[in-house]
Structure formats: structure tokens, C-alpha cells
Design an enzyme around this catalytic site. Structure first.
Site, PDB file in Angstrom:
ATOM      1  N   LYS A 170       0.778  -1.117  -0.060  1.00 10.02           N
ATOM      2  CA  LYS A 170       0.088  -0.170  -0.023  1.00 10.02           C
ATOM      3  C   LYS A 170       0.907   1.246   0.013  1.00 10.02           C
ATOM      4  CE  LYS A 170      -3.382   3.040   0.463  1.00 10.02           C
ATOM      5  NZ  LYS A 170      -3.943   3.524  -0.545  1.00 10.02           N
ATOM      6  N   LYS A 239       1.669  11.332   5.208  1.00 10.39           N
ATOM      7  CA  LYS A 239       1.865  10.013   6.053  1.00 10.39           C
ATOM      8  C   LYS A 239       2.482   8.972   5.482  1.00 10.39           C
ATOM      9  CE  LYS A 239      -1.375   7.082   6.947  1.00 10.39           C
ATOM     10  NZ  LYS A 239      -2.471   6.616   7.421  1.00 10.39           N
TER      11      LYS A 239
HETATM   12  P1  NAD Z   1     -10.738  10.396   8.309  1.00 13.41           P
HETATM   13  O1  NAD Z   1      -9.724  11.334   8.912  1.00 13.41           O
HETATM   14  O2  NAD Z   1     -11.682  10.994   7.213  1.00 13.41           O
HETATM   15  O3  NAD Z   1     -11.157   9.390   9.077  1.00 13.41           O
HETATM   16  C1  NAD Z   1     -10.897   8.735  10.342  1.00 13.41           C
HETATM   17  C2  NAD Z   1     -11.887   8.478  11.335  1.00 13.41           C
HETATM   18  O4  NAD Z   1     -11.133   7.825  12.481  1.00 13.41           O
HETATM   19  C3  NAD Z   1     -12.693   9.957  11.885  1.00 13.41           C
HETATM   20  O5  NAD Z   1     -13.820   9.551  11.768  1.00 13.41           O
HETATM   21  C4  NAD Z   1     -12.268  10.000  13.316  1.00 13.41           C
HETATM   22  O6  NAD Z   1     -13.153  10.474  14.059  1.00 13.41           O
HETATM   23  C5  NAD Z   1     -11.932   8.458  13.396  1.00 13.41           C
HETATM   24  N1  NAD Z   1     -10.976   8.243  14.503  1.00 13.41           N
HETATM   25  C6  NAD Z   1      -9.889   9.024  14.957  1.00 13.41           C
HETATM   26  N2  NAD Z   1      -9.285   8.420  16.181  1.00 13.41           N
HETATM   27  C7  NAD Z   1     -10.293   7.516  16.878  1.00 13.41           C
HETATM   28  C8  NAD Z   1     -10.171   6.748  17.748  1.00 13.41           C
HETATM   29  N3  NAD Z   1      -9.131   6.928  18.632  1.00 13.41           N
HETATM   30  N4  NAD Z   1     -11.170   5.642  17.802  1.00 13.41           N
HETATM   31  C9  NAD Z   1     -12.018   5.744  17.075  1.00 13.41           C
HETATM   32  N5  NAD Z   1     -12.213   6.502  16.019  1.00 13.41           N
HETATM   33  C10 NAD Z   1     -11.188   7.277  15.715  1.00 13.41           C
HETATM   34  O7  NAD Z   1      -9.628   9.379   7.385  1.00 13.41           O
HETATM   35  P2  NAD Z   1     -10.099   8.642   5.884  1.00 13.41           P
HETATM   36  O8  NAD Z   1      -9.915   9.478   4.727  1.00 13.41           O
HETATM   37  O9  NAD Z   1     -11.253   7.797   5.999  1.00 13.41           O
HETATM   38  O10 NAD Z   1      -8.847   7.282   6.116  1.00 13.41           O
HETATM   39  C11 NAD Z   1      -8.740   6.311   7.005  1.00 13.41           C
HETATM   40  C12 NAD Z   1      -7.692   5.607   6.772  1.00 13.41           C
HETATM   41  O11 NAD Z   1      -7.869   5.092   5.240  1.00 13.41           O
HETATM   42  C13 NAD Z   1      -6.111   6.359   6.685  1.00 13.41           C
HETATM   43  O12 NAD Z   1      -5.298   5.439   7.101  1.00 13.41           O
HETATM   44  C14 NAD Z   1      -5.760   6.520   5.041  1.00 13.41           C
HETATM   45  O13 NAD Z   1      -4.618   6.583   5.014  1.00 13.41           O
HETATM   46  C15 NAD Z   1      -6.555   5.258   4.417  1.00 13.41           C
HETATM   47  N6  NAD Z   1      -7.009   5.479   3.345  1.00 13.41           N
HETATM   48  C16 NAD Z   1      -7.692   6.728   2.756  1.00 13.41           C
HETATM   49  C17 NAD Z   1      -8.314   6.910   1.381  1.00 13.41           C
HETATM   50  C18 NAD Z   1      -9.026   8.087   1.221  1.00 13.41           C
HETATM   51  O14 NAD Z   1      -9.295   8.188  -0.015  1.00 13.41           O
HETATM   52  N7  NAD Z   1      -9.575   8.914   1.838  1.00 13.41           N
HETATM   53  C19 NAD Z   1      -7.665   5.976   0.515  1.00 13.41           C
HETATM   54  C20 NAD Z   1      -7.152   4.858   0.839  1.00 13.41           C
HETATM   55  C21 NAD Z   1      -6.919   4.791   2.159  1.00 13.41           C
END
Ligand code: NAD
Length: 295
Positions: A170, A239
Site C-alpha cells: 500500500k 503520512k
Molecule cells: P478520516 O480522517 O476521514 O477518518 C478517520 C476517522 O477515524 C474519523 O471518523 C475519526 O473520528 C476516527 N477516529 C480518530 N481517532 C479515533 C479513535 N481513537 N477511535 C475511533 N475513531 C477514531 O480518514 P480517511 O480518509 O477515512 O482515512 C482512513 C484511513 O484510510 C487512513 O489510514 C488513510 O490513509 C486510509 N485511506 C484513505 C483513503 C481516502 O481516499 N480517504 C484511501 C485509501 C486509504
């Protein structure tokens, strides 16, 4: 099927919605209680803590910002390890640091708990329609067990190796993705400066050897339309690049092209604060070139 999801942000929220639409009994936990409430309204069950979620749901999916939060969610007070049994399976879908994932997996094993790393690619649109790419590291039996659930979220599902292997590929994938977006941004900005029409440039590039997901999807849908709506933030892309660069450092190998791209990403990140969509990197390139790449 029953699955609990922790992290209801841009990706996890769409994945939870998709599972509900597919008839899965979904449990949810997030520190953002507004997000939780909106899923309860859609029919999900709220859990008061990760431990409570793990007691009720045999499959737990984590989609969290980073590995430090994953670790806390797993091993902290009221964490998943207080509620899991050897029959539960943790499907860790955060983009994360492979070496730490391996450590977490070893820690889980001491209690006979099971986990796979299963990060995703494809962004919010593919999360919405269940067509993500999913790359899995972990035991083959655990992969097979998780496959029917993963098939509701993704179209291309790969078992790539042992624990941490999913997180490794990834980070490498995103390093390529970041570099092609930055390189396409520079080429497009230079083309505009030289008087070319951005639409015509994309027509040529997308039927020639310069084509990539950035030129094929991100430029026509986000850059030319000036639609920099947040789907995947600059924070998260930086990140991911840090993870890839630290993997290279551990292996003592140089990364000439990726290092240059990383500097450009850090520049955009330092200027914009990180919460913009990652495609906003093009705006910082435009600023340097004194042009706008508009359709
Ligand atoms: P985001 O910031 O939109 O969502 C993260 C969520 O986690 C939020 O709802 C937040 O409130 C919650 N959170 C934070 N701390 C927490 C805790 N201690 N306990 C419970 N919930 C908690 O991020 P995202 O864009 O949804 O990305 C999530 C993961 O997926 C990341 O690791 C990112 O790198 C990966 N990712 C994102 C995408 C994308 O297009 N956004 C694509 C592929 C991978």
C-alpha cells in the site's frame, strides 16, 4: 454476517454504509459521536468502546488515521483486546507502518488472537460502490475467512504475503501515485505556460505513454473542474510517503525520484496545513508556474 467498524471518516464511513446496504449487521465505534449517531439512524448498532464492539461482532474492521491510533484502539484501556476471542478476526484497513503491524500481530498472537492487514486503494468513490482494491497480509486461512466480507467492499482482492505485506505494498503504491500526480501536475502547468489547451493535453496524454490514474481520473474530475473537495487529505498522503521513505531507509536504499516528489508534497503540506484534498498539490505547482490548469 456481522461486522464492527471503527473509524467512520471519509473511507470507513462509506465502507460502513456499503456493508449496511449489502445486508450486513454493522456495529460502529468512533470518537466522533455525530458520525456514530448518523450511522445509528441508518440501522447500525453503537458500541460504547472498542472492547464492547469486539464482544458483539466476530469481524472487526479498523479504518483509522494512523498506526498509533490503531495501537491504542487495540491495546489501550477498553481496547479491542479486552473484547476479542480466538474466534474473532481483526481486519486492519488503515494505511499503516508494516513493521508496527508485525509487532501488533505478534502481540495479538500471544493471546491467540488473529489479525490481517488489509489496506485499500481507490478512494471514496470506490469505497461507496464496493469496487476498492484490497491488499492483504497475514495467514492464508484468515484471508480466506475474511474474503466474503472483503468482497462486499472491493472488486480486486489480493493476498500478498505475511503480516505487514499488505501495508508494505500500500505504501509503495501510494508513493507511485503521489509521484505521478506531481509529475503530471508539472507537465500540465508547463504545457499551459507554453500556450497548450489542458483538455487537449489530457486527450493526448491519456492515449499515449504518459497516462496514469492521475491523468485519467484526477485531472479531468478534480483539477480541470477545480473541484478540490476532500476525499483523501494532504496529511494522509504525506503520512504514506513518510512510511515508504522510512521503509527505504531501513533497507539502506536510495530513492532519488521519490525523494524529489516527497519534497514537493511536503512543500504543499507546509503551505496548506494538510486538511485540503491531496489533489491541491496541483494548486501549489500552479502558483510556482504562475498558471491555472482549468478545463
Ligand atoms: P478520516 O480522517 O476521514 O477518518 C478517520 C476517522 O477515524 C474519523 O471518523 C475519526 O473520528 C476516527 N477516529 C480518530 N481517532 C479515533 C479513535 N481513537 N477511535 C475511533 N475513531 C477514531 O480518514 P480517511 O480518509 O477515512 O482515512 C482512513 C484511513 O484510510 C487512513 O489510514 C488513510 O490513509 C486510509 N485511506 C484513505 C483513503 C481516502 O481516499 N480517504 C484511501 C485509501 C486509504
Amino acid at each position: 454476517m456481522k461486522a464492527g467498524i471503527i473509524g467512520l471518516g471519509n473511507m470507513g464511513g462509506r465502507m460502513a454504509k456499503r456493508l449496511l446496504e449489502q445486508g450486513v449487521e454493522v456495529g460502529v465505534f468512533d470518537v466522533n459521536k455525530e458520525f456514530v449517531r448518523s450511522f445509528v439512524e441508518l440501522g447500525a448498532e453503537e458500541a460504547g468502546s472498542p472492547a464492547e464492539l469486539a464482544k458483539k461482532f466476530p469481524y472487526i474492521i479498523t479504518v483509522l488515521p494512523n498506526v498509533f491510533i490503531v495501537k491504542e484502539t487495540l491495546a489501550g484501556a477498553n481496547g479491542l483486546m479486552e473484547g476479542m476471542t480466538p474466534h474473532s478476526l481483526l481486519i486492519e484497513m488503515t494505511t499503516s507502518i508494516p513493521s508496527v503491524t508485525k509487532e501488533l500481530n505478534e502481540m495479538m498472537k500471544t493471546k491467540s488472537f488473529r489479525m490481517i492487514d488489509a489496506p485499500v486503494s481507490g478512494g471514496v468513490k470506490k469505497a461507496e460502490d464496493g469496487s476498492l482494491s484490497i491488499m492483504v497480509g497475514g495467514e492464508a486461512d484468515d484471508f480466506e475467512e475474511a474474503k466474503p466480507l472483503l468482497a462486499l467492499l472491493g472488486q480486486n482482492i489480493f493476498h500478498v504475503g505475511e503480516s505487514g505485506a499488505g501495508h508494505t505494498i500500500k505504501a509503495l503504491n501510494n508513493m507511485i501515485s503521489a509521484t505521478t500526480l506531481a509529475a503530471t501536475g508539472e507537465a500540465m502547468a508547463l504545457g499551459v505556460k507554453l500556450g497548450l489547451d489542458p483538455n487537449k493535453m489530457l486527450d493526448v496524454i491519456n492515449s499515449s505513454t504518459g497516462r496514469s490514474f492521475s491523468s485519467d481520473f484526477k485531472f479531468p474530475n478534480q483539477v480541470l473542474t477545480r473541484n478540490f473537495e476532500v476525499g483523501f487529505t494532504l496529511d494522509l498522503m504525506v503520512k504514506d510517503l513518510k512510511i515508504a521513505m522510512s521503509m527505504a531507509e531501513e533497507e539502506k536504499v536510495p530513492m532519488f525520484i521519490s525523494s524529489a516528489s516527497f519534497q514537493l508534497w511536503k512543500h504543499a503540506w507546509s503551505q496548506g496545513g494538510g486538511s485540503e484534498d491531496h489533489t491541491a498539490i496541483v494548486k501549489y505547482i500552479e502558483e510556482m508556474f504562475g498558471v491555472e490548469i482549468k478545463g
